[in-house]
Design a protein around this motif. Sequence first.
Motif, mmCIF file in Angstrom:
data_model
loop_
_atom_site.group_PDB
_atom_site.id
_atom_site.type_symbol
_atom_site.label_atom_id
_atom_site.label_comp_id
_atom_site.label_asym_id
_atom_site.label_seq_id
_atom_site.Cartn_x
_atom_site.Cartn_y
_atom_site.Cartn_z
ATOM 1 N N VAL A 61 16.854 -18.334 5.097
ATOM 2 C CA VAL A 61 18.182 -17.736 5.105
ATOM 3 C C VAL A 61 18.279 -16.931 6.397
ATOM 4 N N SER A 130 25.225 -24.625 5.767
ATOM 5 C CA SER A 130 23.998 -25.109 5.133
ATOM 6 C C SER A 130 23.453 -26.285 5.939
ATOM 7 N N GLU A 146 15.339 -26.353 3.560
ATOM 8 C CA GLU A 146 16.756 -25.992 3.410
ATOM 9 C C GLU A 146 17.013 -24.723 4.223
ATOM 10 N N THR A 148 20.060 -21.905 5.499
ATOM 11 C CA THR A 148 21.402 -21.345 5.394
ATOM 12 C C THR A 148 21.587 -20.335 6.512
ATOM 13 N N GLU A 150 24.080 -17.430 7.516
ATOM 14 C CA GLU A 150 25.155 -16.595 6.951
ATOM 15 C C GLU A 150 25.916 -15.887 8.051
#
Length: 150
Positions: A61, A130, A146, A148, A150
């Motif tokens: 993230v 994403s 994965e 992400t 933000e």
Amino acid sequence: MIRTLATIAAMAALALPAMADDDDDDDDGFGLAGILSASNKEDLEPIQLGAGIPLTTAPWVLESGKYYEFEIQGDGSQELALVGPEFFRAIWIDEIVVEGLEIRPLGVDSIEFDEAGEMEIGFVAIKPGSYYLKIPGSTGETQRVEITIE
């Protein structure tokens, strides 16, 4: 004209000690290199590139505008690549370092290890969304990171 130049030179000489003192104070909050400064940098978990082992233990993230570095460690067990064109287009790559050689690319689509080795990538996350990095042709969740922003 000569008098004006002499006046400017004298004023500059008087201002230099004051300016030198100001350089010692880094209270402006920007650091020496702005977004590339150490206060804006975070190291990510390395990606392990090997046959049958998970790439990472958790998703990434990231924060838009923040500088990140991560290593890709290939164990040489098999010829493997990482693809993630959407991710690579959502970041600005500062440099890729391979065996002390610094590469500053305009863009990347994929990375491949033919043998054991290590590389480090430094980048600024830019476009929220994403994304992923994965071993091409793989379908397992552990063969994919994965990401992400933000």
